[in-house]
Motif scaffolding. Structure first.
Motif, PDB file in Angstrom:
ATOM      1  N   GLU A  59      37.922  40.767  43.871  1.00 54.36           N
ATOM      2  CA  GLU A  59      36.639  40.039  42.955  1.00 54.36           C
ATOM      3  C   GLU A  59      36.118  40.949  42.180  1.00 54.36           C
ATOM      4  N   MET A  60      35.845  41.982  41.901  1.00 54.94           N
ATOM      5  CA  MET A  60      34.751  43.108  41.525  1.00 54.94           C
ATOM      6  C   MET A  60      35.936  43.156  40.051  1.00 54.94           C
ATOM      7  N   ARG A  61      36.680  42.965  39.995  1.00 54.90           N
ATOM      8  CA  ARG A  61      37.318  43.754  38.841  1.00 54.90           C
ATOM      9  C   ARG A  61      37.692  42.646  38.390  1.00 54.90           C
ATOM     10  N   GLN A  62      37.703  41.226  38.562  1.00 56.39           N
ATOM     11  CA  GLN A  62      37.899  40.611  37.493  1.00 56.39           C
ATOM     12  C   GLN A  62      36.000  40.783  37.173  1.00 56.39           C
ATOM     13  N   VAL A  63      35.026  40.794  37.441  1.00 55.32           N
ATOM     14  CA  VAL A  63      33.977  40.824  36.938  1.00 55.32           C
ATOM     15  C   VAL A  63      33.458  41.462  36.105  1.00 55.32           C
ATOM     16  N   TYR A  64      34.303  42.850  36.369  1.00 50.83           N
ATOM     17  CA  TYR A  64      33.892  43.724  35.492  1.00 50.83           C
ATOM     18  C   TYR A  64      35.206  43.494  34.698  1.00 50.83           C
ATOM     19  N   GLN A  65      35.811  43.387  34.609  1.00 49.72           N
ATOM     20  CA  GLN A  65      36.970  42.385  33.067  1.00 49.72           C
ATOM     21  C   GLN A  65      36.219  41.783  32.436  1.00 49.72           C
ATOM     22  N   LYS A  66      35.105  41.073  32.722  1.00 44.62           N
ATOM     23  CA  LYS A  66      34.723  39.765  32.023  1.00 44.62           C
ATOM     24  C   LYS A  66      33.584  40.530  31.225  1.00 44.62           C
ATOM     25  N   TYR A  67      32.404  41.190  31.779  1.00 45.36           N
ATOM     26  CA  TYR A  67      31.597  42.107  31.224  1.00 45.36           C
ATOM     27  C   TYR A  67      31.197  43.595  31.645  1.00 45.36           C
ATOM     28  N   GLY A  68      31.634  44.594  32.425  1.00 43.84           N
ATOM     29  CA  GLY A  68      31.752  45.442  32.427  1.00 43.84           C
ATOM     30  C   GLY A  68      31.367  46.650  31.278  1.00 43.84           C
ATOM     31  N   LYS A  69      32.236  45.659  30.096  1.00 41.72           N
ATOM     32  CA  LYS A  69      32.710  46.844  29.103  1.00 41.72           C
ATOM     33  C   LYS A  69      31.420  47.099  28.451  1.00 41.72           C
ATOM     34  N   GLU A  70      30.658  46.058  27.967  1.00 41.84           N
ATOM     35  CA  GLU A  70      29.064  45.994  28.093  1.00 41.84           C
ATOM     36  C   GLU A  70      27.882  45.845  28.669  1.00 41.84           C
ATOM     37  N   ASP A  71      28.480  46.324  30.453  1.00 35.39           N
ATOM     38  CA  ASP A  71      27.162  46.085  30.574  1.00 35.39           C
ATOM     39  C   ASP A  71      27.136  47.338  31.552  1.00 35.39           C
ATOM     40  N   ALA A  73      29.428  48.012  35.695  1.00 39.23           N
ATOM     41  CA  ALA A  73      30.214  48.923  35.524  1.00 39.23           C
ATOM     42  C   ALA A  73      29.934  49.964  36.953  1.00 39.23           C
ATOM     43  N   ALA A  74      29.263  49.865  37.375  1.00 40.63           N
ATOM     44  CA  ALA A  74      28.692  50.713  38.166  1.00 40.63           C
ATOM     45  C   ALA A  74      29.034  49.977  39.736  1.00 40.63           C
ATOM     46  N   PHE A  75      28.963  49.276  39.522  1.00 43.33           N
ATOM     47  CA  PHE A  75      28.749  47.967  40.777  1.00 43.33           C
ATOM     48  C   PHE A  75      30.555  48.170  41.153  1.00 43.33           C
ATOM     49  N   PHE A  76      31.266  47.988  40.299  1.00 44.08           N
ATOM     50  CA  PHE A  76      32.538  47.546  40.610  1.00 44.08           C
ATOM     51  C   PHE A  76      33.400  49.464  41.181  1.00 44.08           C
ATOM     52  N   ALA A  77      32.470  50.684  40.026  1.00 51.44           N
ATOM     53  CA  ALA A  77      33.254  51.611  40.492  1.00 51.44           C
ATOM     54  C   ALA A  77      32.502  51.783  41.613  1.00 51.44           C
ATOM     55  N   GLU A  78      31.681  51.742  42.559  1.00 51.14           N
ATOM     56  CA  GLU A  78      31.596  51.419  43.384  1.00 51.14           C
ATOM     57  C   GLU A  78      31.748  51.090  45.034  1.00 51.14           C
ATOM     58  N   ALA A  79      32.320  49.369  44.019  1.00 50.71           N
ATOM     59  CA  ALA A  79      33.542  48.845  45.003  1.00 50.71           C
ATOM     60  C   ALA A  79      34.665  49.820  45.228  1.00 50.71           C
ATOM     61  N   LEU A  80      35.082  50.245  44.336  1.00 57.06           N
ATOM     62  CA  LEU A  80      36.302  51.096  44.239  1.00 57.06           C
ATOM     63  C   LEU A  80      36.108  52.233  45.151  1.00 57.06           C
ATOM     64  N   MET A  81      35.081  53.621  44.588  1.00 64.98           N
ATOM     65  CA  MET A  81      34.856  54.038  45.990  1.00 64.98           C
ATOM     66  C   MET A  81      35.251  54.064  47.385  1.00 64.98           C
ATOM     67  N   GLN A  82      34.402  52.627  47.652  1.00 69.07           N
ATOM     68  CA  GLN A  82      34.318  52.478  48.864  1.00 69.07           C
ATOM     69  C   GLN A  82      35.642  52.177  50.046  1.00 69.07           C
ATOM     70  N   LEU A  83      36.793  52.369  49.077  1.00 68.25           N
ATOM     71  CA  LEU A  83      37.989  52.421  49.561  1.00 68.25           C
ATOM     72  C   LEU A  83      38.798  53.514  50.338  1.00 68.25           C
ATOM     73  N   ALA A  84      37.994  54.226  49.664  1.00 76.51           N
ATOM     74  CA  ALA A  84      38.380  55.356  50.483  1.00 76.51           C
ATOM     75  C   ALA A  84      37.469  56.747  51.037  1.00 76.51           C
ATOM     76  N   PRO A  85      35.797  56.192  51.256  1.00 77.25           N
ATOM     77  CA  PRO A  85      35.543  57.435  51.241  1.00 77.25           C
ATOM     78  C   PRO A  85      35.429  59.020  51.543  1.00 77.25           C
ATOM     79  N   TRP A  86      35.245  59.905  50.623  1.00 78.07           N
ATOM     80  CA  TRP A  86      34.928  60.779  50.897  1.00 78.07           C
ATOM     81  C   TRP A  86      36.525  61.698  50.599  1.00 78.07           C
ATOM     82  N   LYS A  87      37.172  60.359  50.720  1.00 81.29           N
ATOM     83  CA  LYS A  87      38.855  61.229  50.903  1.00 81.29           C
ATOM     84  C   LYS A  87      39.126  60.037  48.768  1.00 81.29           C
ATOM     85  N   LEU A  88      39.358  60.482  48.143  1.00 82.46           N
ATOM     86  CA  LEU A  88      39.395  60.210  47.280  1.00 82.46           C
ATOM     87  C   LEU A  88      40.361  60.596  46.867  1.00 82.46           C
ATOM     88  N   TRP A  89      40.895  61.751  46.251  1.00 79.64           N
ATOM     89  CA  TRP A  89      41.520  62.634  46.422  1.00 79.64           C
ATOM     90  C   TRP A  89      42.121  63.436  47.426  1.00 79.64           C
TER      91      TRP A  89
END
Length: 545
Positions: free
Chosen positions: A130-142, A146-162
């Motif tokens: 859902e946030m990906r769609q919000v980011y695509q609408k507003y995130g390039k100018e907001d 962009a930070a909210f969407f990034a935090e949502a992505l981070m939450q998929l793998a806390p401390w295990k992104l790499w």
């Protein structure tokens, strides 16, 4: 109203008729980006006193209670569910703009009722979609979206992104998307606190942490928030800037003390963040060879971990006993680092055996090493037995130092499992069982390396420093050289391994290479307040460099 933050030009205009409400929203948003979620919620609740119709205050209260990178359980998921639904209901009947409505709709995916009735991984993925769609609408100018969407992505793998080093490759497909989102936004908004904070967390586990230095620098003299001021040190440590890491955390300690003085809030989840800064000063000072600073902050930290502190419960989390008690171990690690053997034997052991479980076990480890190095082998054996007896306490299953278990009897991937191997290596080596000692020390390196990624690293003094020093003491310079090179790959430009590398190269007659390593050591050790003669001061027979 809060007066302990300098907001400067930071803030996000929401739909409200109240200047006071807007100011509190700005305060709260900064607290969200600085991971003081409880204070953020208090700000949003106060905002409603000034404008009961501010729909986004409900949205942000839900946001603050949701799971986050450092607390996957969230603060209060039931409240998060209720507030996210309240925001939706009031948005239908009230006045909100398009981006506010889209954020409110997206956040409905983060919560279920009752909590736990849906897998958290499923909720996290739905929210990201859902946030990906919000980011695509507003995130390039907001920047905030962009930070909210990034935090949502981070939450998929806390401390295990790499993946773990040395490979350090993206561990999930969304890691690359996350980096792209953050780097794109930072080109336009290089000083945004949320973007800088999240970029540091997103890149620190990678093989190129130096890419986040501009984001780290943006936070150093930015908004007056303790955790944000601390965050640059997450990059400093991995690029070998130990002096800068010390300074960042000293400033963060001061900012947090001001926060407690102004608000009186010193007994909540943010306590973990506050004491974390003391730990970080001690850790960085250990790498910089500064005993006085390391011990000063280690003792200050230990004093904060009282019996009352260990009883702290936040929501469903027994924060005190699970996470805070382990901080009281730090003085023992500092004393080991600087070879303060008699001080270790004189240092008081906690008496409350059912409270300071991790701390007491760490004390027996340190005492066993101190007795072994000083040739008191019977006493070393006695302390080794006490160490093993202390591990029998059943409460160890709930004891952590942030990401790592204190003791993991099944997989031996806990912090005290590293201590066990170091202790056995030191005791056996000093008893004259040289090869048996090295066997244990190589196991210590393996366990140390395989700890969960953490900041500071779960084992505060690299076990390679012990192995390398004792290899040199036995004249096995070629093996020691490899050990030190491996350590310098992890802890860039650290004075201890630079010294060991110089000594290893010199023993092998590699004159030119040794001179380069010696010059690097002298530069790296310029702030040291101790006379360092080996990478571990347990090696008493290494000649003065």
């Amino acid at each position: 109203m809060s007066t302990y933050l300098n907001l400067r030009d930071f803030g996000k205009t929401v739909t409200t008729t109240s200047v006071e409400c807007q100011t509190l929203i700005n305060h709260g948003l900064l607290q969200l980006f600085g991971y003081n979620h409880e204070e953020a919620i208090r700000c949003f609740e106060k905002a409603l006193h000034f404008d009961k119709n501010c729909v986004m205050a409900h949205y942000f209260i839900a946001y603050g209670n949701a799971p986050n990178y450092n607390n996957p359980d969230g603060l209060d998921l039931a409240t998060g569910f209720e507030e996210s639904r309240k925001a939706m209901e009031e948005a239908k009947n009230g006045s909100v703009c398009d981006w506010e409505m889209d954020l409110i709709k997206a956040q409905l995916q983060r919560f279920c009722s009752p909590p736990g009735s849906q897998p958290s991984t499923e909720l996290d993925k739905n929210y990201v979609n859902e946030m990906r769609q919000v980011y695509q609408k507003y995130g390039k100018e907001d920047a905030d979206i962009a930070a909210f969407f990034a935090e949502a992505l981070m939450q998929l793998a806390p401390w295990k992104l790499w993946t773990p080093p040395p490979d350090s490759k993206p561990a999930i497909p969304e890691t690359e998307e996350l980096i792209l989102v953050l780097e794109t936004a930072l080109k336009v908004y290089p000083d945004h606190p949320g973007l800088c904070h999240f970029y540091i967390h997103s890149i620190e586990l990678s093989s190129t942490p130096e890419k986040a230095l501009p984001a780290a620098d943006a936070l150093r003299n930015g908004l007056e928030h303790g955790h944000l001021l601390h965050m640059p040190s997450h990059i400093d440590m991995w690029v070998g800037h130990y002096k800068e890491a010390i300074e960042a955390n000293k400033i963060a300690v001061d900012a947090n003390e001001l926060y407690v003085e102004k608000t009186g809030h010193d007994n909540d989840f943010y306590t973990d963040y506050r004491v974390h800064n003391y730990l970080f000063v001690a850790w960085a000072a250990m790498f910089n060879g500064q005993y006085a600073t390391a011990m000063k902050y280690a003792i200050a930290l230990e004093k904060q971990i009282t019996v009352e502190t260990t009883t702290l419960v936040v929501g469903s989390i027994q924060l005190g006993v699970m996470f805070l008690e382990s901080y009281a171990c730090v003085p023992w690690h500092v004393l080991i680092r600087f070879g303060k053997w008699q001080e270790i034997l004189n240092y008081p052991i906690k008496e409350e055996k059912d409270v300071y479980v991790s701390t007491i076990a760490t004390a027996h480890y340190a005492r066993a090493v101190a007795y072994a190095v000083t040739g008191q082998l019977k006493d070393a054996e006695a302390e080794r037995s006490k160490f093993y007896n202390s591990l029998k306490n059943e409460t160890f299953k709930d004891r952590y130092m942030h990401n790592n278990l204190m003791h993991d009897p099944k997989h031996h991937r806990g912090i005290l499992d590293v201590a066990e191997a170091v202790m056995n290596g030191e005791v056996e080596y000093q008893k004259g069982n040289i090869e048996e000692g090295f066997k244990h020390l190589r196991l210590a390196v393996e366990r140390d390396t395989n700890l969960m990624y953490d900041e500071p690293w779960g084992w505060m003094m690299p076990s390679r420093h012990v192995l390398g020093a004792l290899l040199l003491e036995q004249g096995r310079a070629a093996e020691a050289e490899v050990v030190y090179q491996e350590d310098l790959n992890q802890y860039k430009n650290n004075m201890w391994s630079l010294l060991g590398l110089y000594q290893a190269l010199k023993q092998q007659g590699k004159v030119e290479e040794a001179k380069v390593a010696q010059d690097l050591f002298q530069k790296a050790s310029v702030r040291a307040d101790v006379n360092v003669q080996a990478s571990c001061l347990c090696a008493t027979k290494i000649c003065c460099h």
